[in-house]
Motif scaffolding. Structure first.
Motif, mmCIF file in Angstrom:
data_model
loop_
_atom_site.group_PDB
_atom_site.id
_atom_site.type_symbol
_atom_site.label_atom_id
_atom_site.label_comp_id
_atom_site.label_asym_id
_atom_site.label_seq_id
_atom_site.Cartn_x
_atom_site.Cartn_y
_atom_site.Cartn_z
ATOM 1 N N ALA A 148 0.828 -1.207 0.000
ATOM 2 C CA ALA A 148 0.000 0.000 0.000
ATOM 3 C C ALA A 148 0.864 1.260 0.000
ATOM 4 C CB ALA A 148 -0.929 -0.002 1.219
ATOM 5 N N GLN A 149 1.931 1.256 0.800
ATOM 6 C CA GLN A 149 2.821 2.418 0.878
ATOM 7 C C GLN A 149 3.583 2.621 -0.429
ATOM 8 O OE1 GLN A 149 6.299 2.061 3.411
ATOM 9 N NE2 GLN A 149 6.195 4.220 3.955
ATOM 10 N N ASN A 150 4.147 1.536 -0.937
ATOM 11 C CA ASN A 150 5.016 1.654 -2.116
ATOM 12 C C ASN A 150 4.268 1.990 -3.397
ATOM 13 O OD1 ASN A 150 7.564 1.191 -0.901
ATOM 14 N ND2 ASN A 150 7.078 -0.971 -0.721
ATOM 15 N N ILE A 151 3.019 1.556 -3.515
ATOM 16 C CA ILE A 151 2.260 1.864 -4.727
ATOM 17 C C ILE A 151 2.030 3.365 -4.850
ATOM 18 C CG2 ILE A 151 -0.072 1.604 -3.732
ATOM 19 C CD1 ILE A 151 0.964 0.298 -7.169
ATOM 20 N N ILE A 152 1.817 4.026 -3.720
ATOM 21 C CA ILE A 152 1.638 5.484 -3.722
ATOM 22 C C ILE A 152 2.927 6.180 -4.143
ATOM 23 C CG2 ILE A 152 1.328 7.490 -2.187
ATOM 24 C CD1 ILE A 152 -0.751 5.740 -0.688
ATOM 25 N N VAL B 244 6.459 14.273 0.612
ATOM 26 C CA VAL B 244 5.015 14.285 0.911
ATOM 27 C C VAL B 244 4.395 12.934 0.539
ATOM 28 C CG1 VAL B 244 2.790 15.356 0.363
ATOM 29 C CG2 VAL B 244 4.833 16.782 0.615
ATOM 30 N N ALA B 245 4.808 12.375 -0.600
ATOM 31 C CA ALA B 245 4.306 11.059 -1.029
ATOM 32 C C ALA B 245 4.692 9.972 -0.022
ATOM 33 C CB ALA B 245 4.861 10.715 -2.409
ATOM 34 N N THR B 246 5.868 10.109 0.575
ATOM 35 C CA THR B 246 6.316 9.150 1.589
ATOM 36 C C THR B 246 5.417 9.205 2.820
ATOM 37 O OG1 THR B 246 8.610 9.379 0.833
ATOM 38 C CG2 THR B 246 8.271 8.410 3.009
ATOM 39 N N VAL B 247 5.073 10.417 3.238
ATOM 40 C CA VAL B 247 4.152 10.599 4.371
ATOM 41 C C VAL B 247 2.789 9.985 4.047
ATOM 42 C CG1 VAL B 247 2.945 12.286 5.815
ATOM 43 C CG2 VAL B 247 5.325 12.688 5.167
ATOM 44 N N ALA C 28 -1.324 5.390 4.314
ATOM 45 C CA ALA C 28 -1.959 4.238 3.658
ATOM 46 C C ALA C 28 -1.739 2.962 4.462
ATOM 47 C CB ALA C 28 -1.410 4.083 2.240
ATOM 48 N N GLN C 29 -0.561 2.834 5.088
ATOM 49 C CA GLN C 29 -0.279 1.662 5.932
ATOM 50 C C GLN C 29 -1.290 1.563 7.071
ATOM 51 O OE1 GLN C 29 3.791 1.850 7.317
ATOM 52 N NE2 GLN C 29 4.496 0.638 5.590
ATOM 53 N N LEU C 30 -1.652 2.708 7.626
ATOM 54 C CA LEU C 30 -2.648 2.732 8.702
ATOM 55 C C LEU C 30 -4.035 2.360 8.185
ATOM 56 C CD1 LEU C 30 -3.928 3.522 11.437
ATOM 57 C CD2 LEU C 30 -3.840 5.914 10.674
ATOM 58 N N LEU C 31 -4.435 2.993 7.099
ATOM 59 C CA LEU C 31 -5.799 2.828 6.578
ATOM 60 C C LEU C 31 -6.115 1.389 6.193
ATOM 61 C CD1 LEU C 31 -6.058 6.079 4.419
ATOM 62 C CD2 LEU C 31 -7.186 5.622 6.607
ATOM 63 N N ILE C 32 -5.118 0.665 5.688
ATOM 64 C CA ILE C 32 -5.368 -0.712 5.225
ATOM 65 C C ILE C 32 -5.704 -1.661 6.380
ATOM 66 C CG2 ILE C 32 -3.015 -1.663 5.330
ATOM 67 C CD1 ILE C 32 -3.516 -2.759 2.498
ATOM 68 N N ASN C 33 -5.328 -1.286 7.613
ATOM 69 C CA ASN C 33 -5.586 -2.138 8.777
ATOM 70 C C ASN C 33 -6.936 -1.877 9.446
ATOM 71 O OD1 ASN C 33 -3.132 -3.828 9.294
ATOM 72 N ND2 ASN C 33 -2.136 -1.837 9.263
#
Length: 519
Positions: free
Chosen positions: A167-171, A190-193, A198-203
């Motif tokens: 999820a993080q890397n696709i962004i 900003v994309a890294t943040v 996204a890591q949080l949202l997927i859980n």
């Protein structure tokens, strides 16, 4: 959790982790092509290194929370668990916000500590500080995600946490392809943040499905919170060892040459790929299993599970390290030699990778060792061992960087990791009154012989391919593919002939599964 369930869970995690790592490599290829071996890439890597060091606090929180919340699941009501988790989310969130605010203010001083080589380059230094300030915002998402991940794993739910990297890397990949030419490195920060968010949202969906709901409660004096904080500190020291050592290595690298941080980071990422795909998955699954056997006071199954985990790690990591060692230059060339990442950068990265490969095996074994100690509520031994590893790395880096530059930093990290992992094995063996070290050494010997036979075959394939096709992109691709296919076949034939039990067990399990599906 039975062995069958452990293997099934591990396979799911491995698949999701592989998808995440594929996206991570696409990301790194795009970074190398877009920014090259330059100070711009060095700045991003150095900033991320500082942030990743701080995220280990979150990882320490997850690791400490799992056995504690496993007890809560057994003994407490849903409402009590909700109050505890919500209180933990709120208290951690408030502390993290204050921490971020202070860190943003003192960012210049933080960078002077972690990147001494940039102090004499004002333009590079102030750009680095600006990037670091943007990326500090990631920590709030990491704090919340760490708690939710710990809750999910306590319930033996591993799929969503394993999918976080994807999820993080696709962004980040989408940004590099679409927007990097417009907004450059500032936009990438900003994309890294956003990737951490996204890591949080997927859980969250699985978290809610398990019956958890948010309650506004803030109680810093809650006895469970205080107990968690007390247990967390030594775990943070232990679990942050890789990131601390990378920060130490990066600090020395900033004093070497432009692009040294990039070379060090890319070689380390290649070295860590097998560890992060397989070893992390196995240790993630085995930890709740060990904690359950401890709770049941079942020492026999505890030791059996532990030794199986060690041997599965060795079964994968030993041949992988030899394969990477032999094929390091074609691998680096195929992945990174594009755009601004030239042949000189490839050579430097491949050389550093050579000295990193011994650590690949040690990282995997050490992860299992740490989980074993945590499962028996011993956080002190891993903490002391980690401090020793850090001190060894500093001393060795200081000595080796003078003559070997970046390769010396990689070698320093490997030596310190191998030594402290061996120490940890003998301490655990004494602590548990024997973990069948004789069987472990016997398995390692069989796996080592099989890996060396495989290595000899790969060397001949590599030399033949280079002779027939030349050292170019096509030659490298063909060499890697043929070496991998033939090497895997040779290796598995050898471990089967030498009767490595864990491999035979997995083969029989697959045969039964295929037979069951056919019937």
């Amino acid at each position: 959790m039975h062995n069958k369930t452990v293997i099934k869970s591990s396979v799911i995690i491995i698949i999701l982790t592989i998808l995440g790592k594929i996206m991570a490599f696409v990301r790194d290829i795009l970074i190398a092509s877009e920014f090259g071996k330059t100070y711009t890439t060095d700045i991003y890597i150095s900033s991320l290194r500082v942030v990743m060091l701080l995220t280990t606090i979150g990882y320490g929180l997850t690791t400490t929370l799992i056995p504690m919340h496993t007890d809560n699941i057994e003994k407490k009501s849903v409402e009590e668990r909700n109050i505890f988790v919500s209180n933990l989310l709120n208290t951690s969130g408030l502390i993290t916000i204050v921490f971020i605010f202070i860190s943003i203010i003192i960012s210049p001083y933080i960078f002077k500590i972690f990147t001494p080589g940039y102090a004499g380059k004002p333009e590079v230094f102030y750009k680095a500080v600006h990037i670091l300030r943007i990326m500090f915002v990631s920590l709030i998402f990491v704090a919340i995600q760490s708690i939710i991940t710990g809750v999910l794993q306590a319930h033996k739910e591993f799929a969503e946490p394993a999918a976080m990297a994807f999820a993080q890397n696709i962004i980040m990949v989408i940004y590099l392809i679409v927007l990097s030419n417009v907004y450059g490195m500032n936009g990438f920060a900003v994309a890294t943040v956003t990737g951490f968010a996204a890591q949080l949202l997927i859980n969250i969906p699985k978290f809610k499905k398990l019956g958890y709901r948010y309650i506004f409660v803030v109680n810093f004096k809650d006895k469970d919170i205080l107990k968690l904080l007390k247990l967390m500190f030594p775990v943070i020291i232990s679990t942050s060892i890789i990131q601390i050592n990378l920060c130490i290595s990066n600090s020395f690298a900033t004093t070497v040459y432009e692009g040294a941080s990039t070379v060090l980071d890319f070689s380390n990422k290649l070295n860590m790929i097998v560890y992060e795909v397989f070893a992390v998955a196995i240790s993630m699954v085995i930890y709740p299993t060990l904690a359950t056997y401890v709770a049941q006071k079942n020492s026999v199954e505890y030791k059996n599970s532990l030794i199986k985990a060690f041997n599965v790690i060795l079964l994968i990591m030993v041949p992988a390290s030899i394969g990477v060692l032999i094929l390091r230059e074609p691998i680096v060339s195929v992945i990174f030699e594009k755009g601004k990442f030239d042949k000189d950068a490839v050579k430097l990265t491949a050389t550093a990778l050579m000295f990193y490969t011994p650590a690949m095996i040690a990282y995997g074994v050490r992860d299992i060792l740490y989980k074993a100690f945590y499962s028996i509520k011993d956080t002190r031994v891993p903490m002391i061992n980690s401090i020793l590893a850090i001190l060894l790395n500093i001393i060795l880096s200081f000595v080796l960087v003078k003559n070997m530059e970046v390769s010396g930093l990689a070698l320093a990290s490997s030596i310190s990791t191998v030594i402290t992992t061996l120490i940890l094995i003998f301490i655990l063996n004494n602590r548990l009154k024997g973990i069948n070290l004789k069987y472990l050494i016997k398995s390692f010997f069989k796996i080592g012989i099989s890996s060396l036979v495989m290595g000899g075959v790969i060397i001949n394939i590599r030399n033949l391919c280079f002779l027939k096709l030349g050292i170019n992109f096509l030659g490298n691709i063909v060499t890697i593919i043929i070496s991998f296919v033939v090497g895997v076949i040779v290796y598995f034939v050898c471990v089967y002939l030498l009767k490595v039990e864990e491999y035979i067990y997995m083969v029989e399990l697959v045969r039964k599964k295929i037979g069951k599906n056919k019937s």
